[in-house]
Structure formats: C-alpha cells, structure tokens
Scaffold this active site. Structure first.
Site, mmCIF file in Angstrom:
data_model
loop_
_atom_site.group_PDB
_atom_site.id
_atom_site.type_symbol
_atom_site.label_atom_id
_atom_site.label_comp_id
_atom_site.label_asym_id
_atom_site.label_seq_id
_atom_site.Cartn_x
_atom_site.Cartn_y
_atom_site.Cartn_z
ATOM 1 N N PRO A 204 0.817 -1.221 0.000
ATOM 2 C CA PRO A 204 0.000 0.000 0.000
ATOM 3 C C PRO A 204 0.856 1.279 0.000
ATOM 4 O O PRO A 204 0.488 2.264 -0.641
ATOM 5 C CB PRO A 204 -0.800 -0.119 1.301
ATOM 6 C CG PRO A 204 -0.853 -1.584 1.589
ATOM 7 C CD PRO A 204 0.434 -2.153 1.069
ATOM 8 N N GLU A 224 -3.184 -3.641 -6.894
ATOM 9 C CA GLU A 224 -3.362 -4.880 -6.120
ATOM 10 C C GLU A 224 -2.433 -4.772 -4.929
ATOM 11 O O GLU A 224 -1.220 -4.949 -5.068
ATOM 12 C CB GLU A 224 -3.015 -6.108 -6.990
ATOM 13 C CG GLU A 224 -3.930 -6.323 -8.183
ATOM 14 C CD GLU A 224 -5.317 -6.850 -7.788
ATOM 15 O OE1 GLU A 224 -5.594 -7.013 -6.598
ATOM 16 O OE2 GLU A 224 -6.128 -7.075 -8.710
ATOM 17 N N CYS A 258 0.078 -12.241 -0.272
ATOM 18 C CA CYS A 258 -0.746 -11.059 0.033
ATOM 19 C C CYS A 258 -2.056 -11.437 0.698
ATOM 20 O O CYS A 258 -2.574 -10.696 1.526
ATOM 21 C CB CYS A 258 -1.015 -10.266 -1.244
ATOM 22 S SG CYS A 258 -1.810 -11.255 -2.517
HETATM 23 P P1 NAD Z 1 6.763 -3.251 -3.072
HETATM 24 O O1 NAD Z 1 5.615 -2.319 -3.045
HETATM 25 O O2 NAD Z 1 7.949 -2.963 -2.220
HETATM 26 O O3 NAD Z 1 7.344 -3.413 -4.561
HETATM 27 C C1 NAD Z 1 6.525 -3.744 -5.667
HETATM 28 C C2 NAD Z 1 7.144 -3.193 -6.936
HETATM 29 O O4 NAD Z 1 7.214 -1.776 -6.838
HETATM 30 C C3 NAD Z 1 8.565 -3.688 -7.229
HETATM 31 O O5 NAD Z 1 8.667 -3.959 -8.624
HETATM 32 C C4 NAD Z 1 9.444 -2.511 -6.846
HETATM 33 O O6 NAD Z 1 10.618 -2.397 -7.622
HETATM 34 C C5 NAD Z 1 8.539 -1.319 -7.110
HETATM 35 N N1 NAD Z 1 8.829 -0.185 -6.218
HETATM 36 C C6 NAD Z 1 9.322 -0.240 -4.953
HETATM 37 N N2 NAD Z 1 9.427 1.012 -4.438
HETATM 38 C C7 NAD Z 1 9.009 1.852 -5.405
HETATM 39 C C8 NAD Z 1 8.905 3.275 -5.482
HETATM 40 N N3 NAD Z 1 9.235 4.059 -4.450
HETATM 41 N N4 NAD Z 1 8.437 3.821 -6.621
HETATM 42 C C9 NAD Z 1 8.059 3.035 -7.663
HETATM 43 N N5 NAD Z 1 8.157 1.687 -7.650
HETATM 44 C C10 NAD Z 1 8.626 1.099 -6.540
HETATM 45 O O7 NAD Z 1 6.138 -4.690 -2.739
HETATM 46 P P2 NAD Z 1 6.865 -6.083 -2.568
HETATM 47 O O8 NAD Z 1 7.710 -6.049 -1.334
HETATM 48 O O9 NAD Z 1 7.489 -6.489 -3.847
HETATM 49 O O10 NAD Z 1 5.588 -7.035 -2.316
HETATM 50 C C11 NAD Z 1 4.995 -7.149 -1.076
HETATM 51 C C12 NAD Z 1 3.722 -6.347 -0.989
HETATM 52 O O11 NAD Z 1 2.897 -6.599 -2.116
HETATM 53 C C13 NAD Z 1 2.870 -6.747 0.217
HETATM 54 O O12 NAD Z 1 2.283 -5.590 0.766
HETATM 55 C C14 NAD Z 1 1.809 -7.647 -0.387
HETATM 56 O O13 NAD Z 1 0.621 -7.747 0.368
HETATM 57 C C15 NAD Z 1 1.588 -6.975 -1.707
HETATM 58 N N6 NAD Z 1 1.047 -7.911 -2.673
HETATM 59 C C16 NAD Z 1 -0.234 -7.763 -3.102
HETATM 60 C C17 NAD Z 1 -0.786 -8.676 -3.996
HETATM 61 C C18 NAD Z 1 -2.191 -8.578 -4.491
HETATM 62 O O14 NAD Z 1 -2.523 -9.280 -5.444
HETATM 63 N N7 NAD Z 1 -3.038 -7.757 -3.919
HETATM 64 C C19 NAD Z 1 -0.006 -9.745 -4.442
HETATM 65 C C20 NAD Z 1 1.295 -9.849 -3.982
HETATM 66 C C21 NAD Z 1 1.816 -8.925 -3.108
#
Ligand code: NAD
Length: 482
Positions: A204, A224, A258
């Site tokens: 989020p 998501e 997630c």
């Molecule tokens: P994250 O938000 O850290 O990263 C997701 C993507 O965003 C990565 O590709 C990353 O490189 C990019 N990113 C990171 N920081 C950024 C920024 N400041 N600006 C732009 N892009 C940026 O998430 P994560 O650690 O990869 O995944 C875990 C999170 O994702 C958990 O909160 C989980 O609940 C959620 N998740 C949700 C779903 C769903 O379907 N709802 C599925 C899987 C994971």
C-alpha cells in the site's frame, strides 16, 4: 527487441525507457484494429512457452527463495495456465460489442459497448509470486489488445531474468511487450511516461506513490495491494479442518502471500483446542517425518536478509512486550529461515498487530461475541481477504454483511484466487480495481459507448432551442414520463 537494463545511470535508463515507450506507444495504435485471431495467437504462444518451461520456472523460484517446486507448479504455473486457457476460451465473446437496450426517450437509436484496448500498459510486479503476478496481468493486457511494458521485481532476480527471456522468445521484435529490469529508480523513470493504464501489485505504501504518479497523466490504474487479512473461527467450527487450512494458507510461501491470513480471531472458548490443532497441523504438513521443518523440502525461505530482519524484529518486539510463543520461533539468518510461528497475547499497539506481517508469524487473538469481531475489523483498513470458519450461518452472515473486504473465503483459505469467474482485488487500502478472467479483461479495456441514430429524425430534436412554449412542454413531459 526486448531489452533489459541494470544501468545505474539515470540518463541511460531514461533513454532505454524512452525508446521502448515510443515503440510500444506507436504500435498500440496499430493493435487497435487487430482482430481476435492475432490476440489468440499471442496468448497461445505464451501458454505454450509456460508449459514448455516448467522446469526453468521452478529452478528460478528455487534460486530466488527456495520455493518448493510443487508450490511453484500450483501457485505460479497452474494459475497462469488457467488464466491463459480461460482467456483463450472466452476471448471472442469478451471482444464482441455488447448491445444495450434503448430508453423510450432515445427511440430510433442503437446503443452498444465496444471493448477497445486501453493502449500502452505498464505492469509493475512484486517478488512474492514473481511469475504469477507478472504473467497474470500480462494475460489480461494482451487479451484486451494492449502493448505492455513490464517491470518485474528486483528482489527475485532469477525469475525476473526468466520473464525477460520469456518475452524475448515469445514476442521478439514485435514491439508488443518489453521488459525493463531494475529497482525503484527504473519504476520512477517509467512512471514519468504517460501510460494509458498502470497495473501495480505491491505494498500500500508504494501503491500511494503509483497513484500519485498516475494522477500526473490521468492514467487509469489497478492497484493490487496488501494489508492484514483476518481469519475468524467461531465456537462451532470444525477445528481440525480449520487448523489444517489455516496452516496451509498461512505458511505456504513462508507466509509471504498477500492473501495469507495475517492473524486469527477465535472464540475464547475454543482457543486452546484450536492452538493444539494448529501445532499438530504444522507438523503434519511441514515435518511429517520429524527431521525438522528447516530440512523440509515443502517450506520456503524469506526473500532476503532485510525482510528476515524486519520479521525477526517484529517477533522479538512482540515477545519483549509479553506475547507467548505457542509454536515455532526458530530463526536462522544465513538461511533466511523462520519456522512457522504462532503467538498469543500480542500487544494490540505493537507492530505485529498493526503492520502487514507478510511472513510466517501468526498472532492468535480471541473474542467473546461476534459484535466484537465486527467492531475490530471495522476499526482497521478494509482487508484484501477475509476467512470465515463458522459452524452455523448466523455468525458468518453477520460478519459478511457488516464488514467490507476485497474477497471472502468461507471454510477455505487462498483458493478464491484460483477461481477464474470471481473478481480478484482489494477495497481501498488493500487495492483499487479488479483482476482475473473477464474482470481483468474489462480493467484493461476501455468500455466505449457507441450510440447510432438509425432513423435520421430524432426525438431529441424536439428539445432543441429556441425554447418555445411547445419545447418547454416537451421538456416537462420528458421529466414526468420518461
Ligand atoms: P513493493 O511495493 O515494495 O514493490 C513492488 C514493486 O514496486 C517492485 O517492482 C518494486 O521495484 C517497485 N517499487 C518499490 N518502491 C518503489 C517506489 N518508491 N516507486 C516506484 N516503484 C517502486 O512490494 P513487494 O515487497 O514487492 O511485495 C509485497 C507487498 O505486495 C505486500 O504488501 C503484499 O501484500 C503486496 N502484494 C499484493 C498482492 C495482491 O494481489 N493484492 C499480491 C502480492 C503482493
């Protein structure tokens, strides 16, 4: 040609992003007039590639976080194949313009909804189901006729490299899909471009950054996201069945899911019995021969040391604040291993109670009345998933009707994700927009309203100025009767 960059120079990244963006953008116009067969051919090619590369997918996921191969087959390969087969089967029907009925006031006209591609889409993916959560949205984007830029996660590099190879082998020089490898700097460079749609899966916190960036170009978005998904057990539930499904839902992928149950709310009368069932279900699923869970081939690792430290700190903080360890608690930093861990008595103001855990630590809280459950859930952001294990329908219906969540699973965990006819997504803090199957196709299409005047003379002309007494009378009739 799909091209990757890990170049730290922002100018170099910008140049590559620009080049890909321009080519995908211009090709997105050509794709608009394309028919069903080309889209189907593309999806079939992708499906064949996935089927033929199962061993490589398993190998990549094992390299990234020792994800058990059988888990990869189920949660990365099967769900993607299912999404592809579903899209291939239904695409023709989805693409067909849908006629709508005509109101009396517009008699003489025809109305229809045309499903046109959004144009150029950006998919930003997370690391926890790195194949599924990149290729799943890609299926919807291609089914809807878009060109696509993919930014996989930097934290699962073996799978990201494989996705890059997949795109190269499936789409080559076609300027349909491009992959940009990199971290948040690459995402930031991508987000400066006016994509027609951004499909983001992640936390989020980053979701808010994506939404802000999308607002600069008024790009549409699917977010998501994650959050704290509760699992509720009432006093009449079947505890053995509940515990087994809870343990599978919580501890597969080492809790880095997630929609994993984040915490349990159980009726105080059955708490001890449930904890006993959870303890034995953990052993049945992850240590059947008593060699220790760390040796089990069925249990994944934490993605990296940073996330290990985050989880370990949360656990230690909870124990320092008086939480009781019911099961697990073993950690091994070099191996990024945290055993399936269950706690009671967790401080309601601590991190475990307020942040998404996203790992194999499970707080179990108790309740006295179903109203307590409803009040508690409504005091928190809307969860992505909610799991209900209730003996009768009264409690279940009360919770269903008085709370909000992206999705609910009754007497099951996780499997609603696999249902191709159900929308998948969150609500506000846990996500915006829906994906999977037809819902994914719709999210990545523009539902264009097309109205055609068939008879030339239109009743609407009767309302044109000048506003004579006769026109005013017609307006009054319209307001009263149509
Ligand atoms: P994250 O938000 O850290 O990263 C997701 C993507 O965003 C990565 O590709 C990353 O490189 C990019 N990113 C990171 N920081 C950024 C920024 N400041 N600006 C732009 N892009 C940026 O998430 P994560 O650690 O990869 O995944 C875990 C999170 O994702 C958990 O909160 C989980 O609940 C959620 N998740 C949700 C779903 C769903 O379907 N709802 C599925 C899987 C994971």
């Amino acid at each position: 040609m799909p091209e990757a960059t890990l170049n730290n120079s922002s100018t170099a990244t910008d140049n590559v992003v620009d080049k890909h963006f321009r080519r995908l953008k211009s090709n997105s116009v050509a794709l608009r007039s394309e028919g069903y067969k080309s889209r189907k051919r593309r999806l079939t090619k992708l499906r064949d590639w996935v089927m033929n590369n199962r061993p490589a997918i398993k190998e990549a996921l094992f390299k990234d976080f020792k994800k058990p191969p059988e888990e990869v087959d189920l949660s990365e390969v099967y769900v993607v194949i299912q999404e592809l087969n579903h899209a291939i089967t239904h695409l023709k029907k989805w693409m067909k313009p849908k006629k709508v009925s005509t109101p009396l006031s517009l008699l003489g006209t025809n109305g229809a909804i045309h499903y046109e591609p959004k144009g150029i889409c950006l998919i930003i993916a997370p690391w926890n189901f790195p194949f599924n959560l990149t290729v799943g949205p890609l299926v919807s984007a291609l089914a809807a006729g878009n060109t696509v830029m993919i930014k996989p996660s930097e934290l699962s590099p073996a799978t990201s490299d494989l996705i890059h190879r997949m795109v190269e082998e499936c789409f080559g020089d076609d300027d349909i899909v491009q992959v940009m490898l990199g971290d948040k700097e690459t995402s930031t460079a991508l987000l400066e471009r006016p994509f027609d749609h951004i499909f983001f899966t992640g936390s989020p916190q980053v979701g808010k950054i994506i939404m802000e960036a999308a607002s600069r170009h008024l790009s549409s978005i699917t977010l998501e996201l994650g959050g704290k998904s509760p699992l509720i057990v009432d006093e009449k539930a079947n505890l053995r069945d509940t515990a087994e499904k809870l343990v599978w839902g919580k501890f597969s992928n080492a809790g880095q899911t997630c929609i994993a149950p984040d915490y349990v709310l159980c009726h105080e009368k059955i708490q001890n019995a449930l904890l006993e069932e959870i303890r034995s279900a953990i052993l049945r699923l992850f240590d059947p021969d008593g060699k220790g869970i760390q040796k089990s081939a069925a249990y994944a690792r934490i993605i990296n040391e940073r996330h290990f430290d985050r989880l370990n700190d949360m656990l230690n903080e909870a124990l320092d604040d008086g939480a009781l360890l019911v099961s697990g608690g073993q950690t091994h930093r070099e191996d990024c291993y945290i055993s399936p861990t269950v706690l009671t008595g967790v401080d309601p103001d601590g991190k475990l109670s307020n942040e998404e855990i996203f790992g194999p630590i499970l707080p179990v809280l108790s309740f006295n009345t179903v109203d307590d459950v409803i009040t508690y859930i409504n005091s928190k952001p809307k969860p992505l998933a909610m799991y209900l294990f209730c003996g009768g329908k009264e409690n279940r219906q009360a919770i269903e009707k008085n709370t909000s969540a992206g999705g609910i699973c009754v007497n099951e965990t996780l499997v609603h994700f696999m249902h191709p006819n159900l929308p998948f997504g969150g609500a506000n803090h846990s996500g915006i927009g829906k994906s999977h199957g037809h819902f994914g196709f719709l999210s990545l299409s523009n539902e264009k309203a097309v109205l055609k005047q068939r008879v030339g003379h239109t009743s609407v002309k009767l309302l044109y100025p000048p506003y004579t007494p006769r026109v005013k009378k017609m307006i009054n009739l319209l307001l009263r009767y149509f």
